[in-house]
Write an enzyme that holds these catalytic residues in place. Structure first.
Site, PDB file in Angstrom:
ATOM      1  N   GLY A   1      -1.268   0.926  -4.993  1.00  0.00           N
ATOM      2  CA  GLY A   1      -2.514   0.295  -4.590  1.00  0.00           C
ATOM      3  C   GLY A   1      -3.683   0.958  -5.266  1.00  0.00           C
ATOM      4  O   GLY A   1      -3.829   2.177  -5.186  1.00  0.00           O
TER       5      GLY A   1
ATOM      6  N   CYS B   1       0.836  -1.189   0.000  1.00  0.00           N
ATOM      7  CA  CYS B   1       0.000   0.000   0.000  1.00  0.00           C
ATOM      8  C   CYS B   1       0.869   1.235   0.000  1.00  0.00           C
ATOM      9  O   CYS B   1       2.084   1.159  -0.025  1.00  0.00           O
ATOM     10  CB  CYS B   1      -0.862   0.013   1.256  1.00  0.00           C
ATOM     11  SG  CYS B   1      -1.778  -1.503   1.530  1.00  0.00           S
TER      12      CYS B   1
ATOM     13  N   TYR C   1      10.882  -3.327  -8.753  1.00  0.00           N
ATOM     14  CA  TYR C   1       9.590  -3.205  -9.429  1.00  0.00           C
ATOM     15  C   TYR C   1       8.663  -2.164  -8.827  1.00  0.00           C
ATOM     16  O   TYR C   1       7.996  -1.420  -9.546  1.00  0.00           O
ATOM     17  CB  TYR C   1       8.852  -4.558  -9.378  1.00  0.00           C
ATOM     18  CG  TYR C   1       7.408  -4.470  -9.798  1.00  0.00           C
ATOM     19  CD1 TYR C   1       7.071  -4.429 -11.155  1.00  0.00           C
ATOM     20  CD2 TYR C   1       6.385  -4.396  -8.857  1.00  0.00           C
ATOM     21  CE1 TYR C   1       5.741  -4.325 -11.545  1.00  0.00           C
ATOM     22  CE2 TYR C   1       5.066  -4.291  -9.252  1.00  0.00           C
ATOM     23  CZ  TYR C   1       4.741  -4.255 -10.594  1.00  0.00           C
ATOM     24  OH  TYR C   1       3.443  -4.148 -10.974  1.00  0.00           O
TER      25      TYR C   1
ATOM     26  N   ASN D   1       1.410   0.657   5.843  1.00  0.00           N
ATOM     27  CA  ASN D   1       1.967  -0.069   4.693  1.00  0.00           C
ATOM     28  C   ASN D   1       2.842  -1.182   5.255  1.00  0.00           C
ATOM     29  O   ASN D   1       3.765  -0.899   6.028  1.00  0.00           O
ATOM     30  CB  ASN D   1       2.792   0.883   3.816  1.00  0.00           C
ATOM     31  CG  ASN D   1       3.535   0.166   2.681  1.00  0.00           C
ATOM     32  OD1 ASN D   1       4.552   0.640   2.212  1.00  0.00           O
ATOM     33  ND2 ASN D   1       3.034  -0.964   2.235  1.00  0.00           N
ATOM     34  N   GLY D   2       2.533  -2.410   4.869  1.00  0.00           N
ATOM     35  CA  GLY D   2       3.310  -3.543   5.365  1.00  0.00           C
ATOM     36  C   GLY D   2       2.388  -4.646   5.808  1.00  0.00           C
ATOM     37  O   GLY D   2       1.187  -4.619   5.541  1.00  0.00           O
TER      38      GLY D   2
HETATM   39  P1  AMP Z   1       3.811 -13.101 -14.107  1.00  0.00           P
HETATM   40  O1  AMP Z   1       3.075 -12.832 -15.348  1.00  0.00           O
HETATM   41  O2  AMP Z   1       2.965 -13.745 -13.042  1.00  0.00           O
HETATM   42  O3  AMP Z   1       5.104 -13.850 -14.313  1.00  0.00           O
HETATM   43  O4  AMP Z   1       4.200 -11.683 -13.462  1.00  0.00           O
HETATM   44  C1  AMP Z   1       5.299 -10.971 -13.959  1.00  0.00           C
HETATM   45  C2  AMP Z   1       4.914  -9.566 -14.255  1.00  0.00           C
HETATM   46  O5  AMP Z   1       4.285  -8.982 -13.126  1.00  0.00           O
HETATM   47  C3  AMP Z   1       6.154  -8.730 -14.565  1.00  0.00           C
HETATM   48  O6  AMP Z   1       5.897  -7.982 -15.730  1.00  0.00           O
HETATM   49  C4  AMP Z   1       6.334  -7.846 -13.360  1.00  0.00           C
HETATM   50  O7  AMP Z   1       6.710  -6.540 -13.748  1.00  0.00           O
HETATM   51  C5  AMP Z   1       4.998  -7.843 -12.674  1.00  0.00           C
HETATM   52  N1  AMP Z   1       5.076  -7.965 -11.220  1.00  0.00           N
HETATM   53  C6  AMP Z   1       6.062  -8.495 -10.470  1.00  0.00           C
HETATM   54  N2  AMP Z   1       5.768  -8.453  -9.152  1.00  0.00           N
HETATM   55  C7  AMP Z   1       4.551  -7.882  -9.054  1.00  0.00           C
HETATM   56  C8  AMP Z   1       3.695  -7.538  -7.967  1.00  0.00           C
HETATM   57  N3  AMP Z   1       4.032  -7.791  -6.706  1.00  0.00           N
HETATM   58  N4  AMP Z   1       2.512  -6.940  -8.263  1.00  0.00           N
HETATM   59  C9  AMP Z   1       2.153  -6.698  -9.525  1.00  0.00           C
HETATM   60  N5  AMP Z   1       2.918  -6.993 -10.592  1.00  0.00           N
HETATM   61  C10 AMP Z   1       4.100  -7.581 -10.374  1.00  0.00           C
END
Ligand code: AMP
Length: 452
Positions: free
Chosen positions: A34, A8, A248, A108-109
């Site tokens: 979020g 968040c 990310y 947040n956490g």
């Molecule tokens: P996936 O398709 O499940 O392999 O997710 C990978 C994609 O999700 C990548 O393009 C990442 O940039 C993105 N991503 C990685 N971690 C998260 C996260 N915690 N929340 C949302 N998107 C994520």
């Protein structure tokens, strides 16, 4: 059920005229942290006002609602949660009346002993209004026998474990806290005569505040009218700052833990190019998450950078959707290659992470379908092998592709010609080579156990 996996954003303003409006703009710039719910509580010195609801910041608030939030201090929150309970009751700030007056809190956490503490509180007669771990804090504060709120907050902090960047608002004071590990970021800024606290410094830029410093892990900062902020080091700092913020989560225009996210992402790309070079015609990012790392890769390899894939910005993050079939479709809705750029070319495609493998598999498939000759997938983080207990939304271990498949098996699954991940050492080099980061999702070294 206690809701888990919340990543968040929080913002707080103290001694700033029309604080809620600044909180609104602060939350607007933190929307990427979020999108499920948003809320603001303000204090006019006599009374705390609260507006919260489901949806984006711009959907929850309008001019009329902001007019209700009078006063020169405010706290705000945007919420992102995994699955399950997502009623408006589970939006923040959490507000309560208790023997010392009124209080609102944003978090947040993720508290790792939340279930245990909640069970104890319920046994003692507490009646919970939400599924949020954060509500534990309100009960602990309300039950404390101490006469000062900051003493009650400190007492409550000694009962909780895990990840917390918190801002409390009382009628006349504001309190910012970061857990002893400093899992989640929290920065302090100055705005004219007042103060701003926020998850990321991009919030300061928008409202014209100046970054001063981070809240230190284990520190409680007390904001009081007519006084300089007072610092209480509640716990000895044992830093385990989330490295995934750099990879990310945070916006590239933010400083996180005092360092530029954009610069570090580029450094990860440069390291990746050194560790896993390959002959190709162009470096193509998966937008937006792979852009900075792709620039770094292109710079270090001398291979031209091309925006070979275009993102539709009006689609929410693919990660949010619960079922596999919808996730598949959403990748296509979100990302489309420029055929004329990629046709017949050998591509190095850069993304920041592979979670379930859905995005990479789809992208490689579409690129090949549209005529790419070779696709070399490069990931600017190590393989994600474990879930996060500290506030980043990752699926269970079983769903993480890197926990059940080798790199070669994953390469075959996503259909790439080659696949390589940045090493843990390479990641450490990129972020400044110190040991103060939490990398549990990559190395399985969890600084705090999760307790059921
Ligand atoms: P996936 O398709 O499940 O392999 O997710 C990978 C994609 O999700 C990548 O393009 C990442 O940039 C993105 N991503 C990685 N971690 C998260 C996260 N915690 N929340 C949302 N998107 C994520």
């Amino acid at each position: 059920m206690v809701e888990m996996g919340e990543k968040c954003s929080v913002v707080g303003l103290f001694n700033v005229p029309e604080a809620a409006k600044f909180a609104y703009f602060g939350l607007f710039s933190l929307q990427h942290r979020g999108q499920e719910a948003a809320g603001i509580a303000s204090s006019d010195g006599e009374k705390i006002h609260l507006v919260k609801g489901r949806g984006l910041v711009t959907q929850v608030f309008d001019g009329e609602k902001l007019e209700l939030l009078t006063g020169d201090s405010a706290v705000g929150h945007t919420r992102y949660s995994t699955a399950g309970e997502d009623s408006v009751l589970d939006a923040q700030p959490i507000f309560a009346r208790y023997d010392l007056g009124q209080i609102a809190v944003v978090h947040n956490g993720n508290l790792t002993n939340a279930k245990e503490v909640r069970r104890e509180l319920i046994r003692e007669g507490a009646i919970f209004q939400t599924f949020m771990d954060t509500e534990n804090l309100i009960h602990l504060i309300a039950r404390s026998q101490k006469s000062q709120l900051y003493d009650r907050i400190i007492e409550a902090l000694h009962r909780i474990e895990g990840a917390y960047s918190l801002i409390f608002l009382s009628r006349r004071k504001m309190f910012a806290v970061r857990d002893p590990h400093g899992f989640r970021p929290l920065s302090i800024g100055k705005l004219k005569e007042g103060w701003v606290v926020a998850s990321e410094t991009c919030a300061f830029d928008l409202i014209g505040a100046e970054y001063v410093r981070d809240v230190v892990p284990g520190e409680l900062v007390v904001f009081e009218k007519g006084k300089e902020p007072r610092s209480i080091q509640v716990f000895e700092p044992t830093p385990h700052k989330c490295v995934f913020e750099y990879i990310y989560f945070a916006r590239p225009d933010s400083l996180i833990y005092g360092k530029s996210v954009y610069e570090l992402r580029k450094a990860m790309g440069r390291e990746l190019a050194k560790e896993y070079p390959v002959q190709a015609d162009m470096v193509v990012p998966v937008p937006d998450s792979g852009v900075a790392a792709a620039l770094g890769y292109a710079e270090a390899s001398g291979i031209p950078f091309e925006m070979g894939i275009i993102r539709n910005h009006y689609v929410g993050r693919t990660f949010i959707e619960p079922t596999q079939s919808i996730r598949d479709l959403k990748v296509k809705m979100k990302l489309n290659p420029i055929k004329e750029v990629i046709r017949g070319k050998r591509l190095i495609v850069i993304d920041d992470s592979i979670v379930r493998g859905t995005t990479s598999r789809k992208i490689v498939g579409i690129l090949k379908e549209f005529g790419a000759k070779e696709v070399h997938m490069r990931i600017s983080a190590p393989p994600t092998t474990g879930p996060c207990y500290y506030g980043v939304d990752t699926p269970t271990k079983e769903e993480l592709i890197a926990s059940k498949m080798s790199v070669e098996e994953t390469r075959r699954y996503i259909g790439a010609d080659t696949l390589a991940y940045l090493s843990i050492e390479g990641l450490l080099r990129s972020v400044g080579n110190d040991q103060s980061y939490c990398m549990a999702c990559f190395d399985g070294d969890y600084p705090v156990e999760k307790r059921e």
